[in-house]
Design a protein around this motif. Structure first.
Motif, PDB file in Angstrom:
ATOM      1  N   ASP A  59       0.809  -1.220   0.000  1.00  0.00           N
ATOM      2  CA  ASP A  59       0.000   0.000   0.000  1.00  0.00           C
ATOM      3  C   ASP A  59       0.845   1.274   0.000  1.00  0.00           C
ATOM      4  O   ASP A  59       0.309   2.369  -0.058  1.00  0.00           O
ATOM      5  N   ARG A  60       2.164   1.133   0.056  1.00  0.00           N
ATOM      6  CA  ARG A  60       3.030   2.291  -0.114  1.00  0.00           C
ATOM      7  C   ARG A  60       3.094   2.733  -1.576  1.00  0.00           C
ATOM      8  O   ARG A  60       3.434   3.877  -1.865  1.00  0.00           O
ATOM      9  N   PHE A  61       2.773   1.820  -2.494  1.00  0.00           N
ATOM     10  CA  PHE A  61       2.881   2.096  -3.919  1.00  0.00           C
ATOM     11  C   PHE A  61       1.538   2.586  -4.476  1.00  0.00           C
ATOM     12  O   PHE A  61       0.481   2.292  -3.908  1.00  0.00           O
ATOM     13  N   PRO A  62       1.561   3.291  -5.595  1.00  0.00           N
ATOM     14  CA  PRO A  62       0.292   3.692  -6.228  1.00  0.00           C
ATOM     15  C   PRO A  62      -0.420   2.477  -6.810  1.00  0.00           C
ATOM     16  O   PRO A  62       0.173   1.415  -7.025  1.00  0.00           O
ATOM     17  N   ASP A  63      -1.708   2.637  -7.087  1.00  0.00           N
ATOM     18  CA  ASP A  63      -2.489   1.537  -7.645  1.00  0.00           C
ATOM     19  C   ASP A  63      -2.028   1.172  -9.053  1.00  0.00           C
ATOM     20  O   ASP A  63      -2.001  -0.004  -9.420  1.00  0.00           O
ATOM     21  N   HIS A  64      -1.686   2.171  -9.828  1.00  0.00           N
ATOM     22  CA  HIS A  64      -1.304   1.938 -11.225  1.00  0.00           C
ATOM     23  C   HIS A  64       0.199   2.186 -11.389  1.00  0.00           C
ATOM     24  O   HIS A  64       0.693   3.276 -11.099  1.00  0.00           O
ATOM     25  N   ILE A  65       0.891   1.171 -11.858  1.00  0.00           N
ATOM     26  CA  ILE A  65       2.350   1.218 -12.005  1.00  0.00           C
ATOM     27  C   ILE A  65       2.693   0.783 -13.422  1.00  0.00           C
ATOM     28  O   ILE A  65       2.082  -0.151 -13.965  1.00  0.00           O
ATOM     29  N   ALA A  66       3.663   1.447 -14.037  1.00  0.00           N
ATOM     30  CA  ALA A  66       4.076   1.096 -15.395  1.00  0.00           C
ATOM     31  C   ALA A  66       4.432  -0.387 -15.480  1.00  0.00           C
ATOM     32  O   ALA A  66       5.005  -0.964 -14.546  1.00  0.00           O
ATOM     33  N   GLN A  67       4.099  -0.995 -16.608  1.00  0.00           N
ATOM     34  CA  GLN A  67       4.201  -2.440 -16.752  1.00  0.00           C
ATOM     35  C   GLN A  67       5.618  -2.962 -16.543  1.00  0.00           C
ATOM     36  O   GLN A  67       5.822  -4.051 -15.998  1.00  0.00           O
ATOM     37  N   ASP A  68       6.628  -2.226 -16.986  1.00  0.00           N
ATOM     38  CA  ASP A  68       8.002  -2.717 -16.932  1.00  0.00           C
ATOM     39  C   ASP A  68       8.683  -2.469 -15.590  1.00  0.00           C
ATOM     40  O   ASP A  68       9.868  -2.796 -15.433  1.00  0.00           O
ATOM     41  N   VAL A  69       7.991  -1.894 -14.636  1.00  0.00           N
ATOM     42  CA  VAL A  69       8.593  -1.632 -13.322  1.00  0.00           C
ATOM     43  C   VAL A  69       8.383  -2.849 -12.424  1.00  0.00           C
ATOM     44  O   VAL A  69       7.261  -3.306 -12.230  1.00  0.00           O
TER      45      VAL A  69
END
Length: 301
Positions: free
Chosen positions: A174-184
């Motif tokens: 939950d520290r990360f955003p909901d939407h993350i670039a695919q290659d990350v």
């Protein structure tokens, strides 16, 4: 004698920590890279070290359902190849003991397409004990530590760049955003510093966490582990304090000077996006310098 096992994700279906084509190396007392952490990785490391102990001479295929078999929250199915490894290997090669003397025709066609520059699979394919493995794009590993405001801004700027292979680390999902670039690639650990051993020694590290104590632990661990570069967010007073602490921990002045702090371009301001632009600009310049071959001096007889 087998001293290293390479673990390759050959195929994956459903939700997986990392995609097909990703690999890691397992030595008796060392690892390089990661296939996503968690129970899957620990189980594969255990199997790999058992193969090392048994002096395995051929590969082994493992197929796992991550939820039912390992209790991981990602519910995918994954096929992995564990093979003795001594360095670079051909794109088409026998990997299992039962492999025939000739590769299957579909894999030969893929290899031919690769040699002739035509479109080929971008993921591995295994058949009849043979493996076709296209080369992964050469990208610089960049590890971003921390998913706060600056970490998010940095990843937003760096993710579209073709030369960066991003790994993003923090202590909870939950520290990360909901939407993350695919290659990350995400790595999550209650003690992020424990993941240092997974980092390639060629990685560039951007330390942007919420905790000075964690920042110090990361600096200490990375100086010991090896790195291409380290950038640390903070003011000059933090840089001075960390230099003192790192000297007390046994690091030389030359080692400590490899840490860039403050990171980025302070003239751009303190807004997270402004900090991210400065950090990304410095990293891109460094990566571009690394691409330029050194000039050779002409011999003057």
């Amino acid at each position: 004698m087998t001293t290293c096992i390479r673990i390759l994700i050959v195929e994956g279906k459903g939700s997986l920590p990392r995609p097909a084509g990703v690999s890691m190396l397992v030595y008796p007392a060392l690892i390089e890279g990661t296939i996503g952490g968690g129970a899957m990785e620990w189980e594969m490391m255990r199997e790999a070290r058992a193969m090392i102990a048994a002096r395995a001479t051929s590969g082994r295929v493992m197929r796992l359902a991550l939820g039912p078999q390992l209790g991981q929250c990602c519910g995918g199915h994954v096929t992995m190849l564990l093979e003795p490894w001594s360095g670079e290997a051909p794109n088409l090669r026998p990997v299992l003991a039962e492999a025939g003397s000739e590769p299957p025709a579909p894999l030969k066609r893929l290899a031919m397409k690769l040699r002739t520059g035509q479109a080929a699979n971008r993921v591995p394919k295994m058949e009849g004990g043979w493996l076709f493995e296209p080369p992964m794009p050469t990208r610089a590993p960049v590890w971003v530590w921390g998913a706060g405001h600056v970490g998010r801004a940095v990843v937003d700027v760096l993710a579209p760049l073709p030369d960066c292979a991003l790994t993003w680390i923090d202590f909870a999902r939950d520290r990360f955003p909901d939407h993350i670039a695919q290659d990350v690639d995400l790595l999550i650990a209650s003690d992020p510093a424990s993941l240092i051993t997974h980092a390639p020694r060629s990685a560039h590290h951007l330390i942007l966490t919420h905790s000075h104590a964690l920042d110090l632990a990361l600096c200490h661990g990375l100086l010991t582990h090896g790195h291409a570069s380290i950038g640390l967010i903070g003011a000059q007073t933090k840089a001075n304090r960390f230099r003192t602490r790192l000297r007390e921990l046994g690091h030389s002045s030359a080692q400590i000077s490899s840490i860039a702090c403050p990171i980025g371009d302070v003239t751009l301001g303190k807004h997270p996006q402004a900090i991210a632009i400065g950090i990304a600009g410095g990293l891109v310049r460094e990566l571009n310098r690394a691409k330029v071959p050194p000039k050779t001096k002409e011999f003057a007889g």
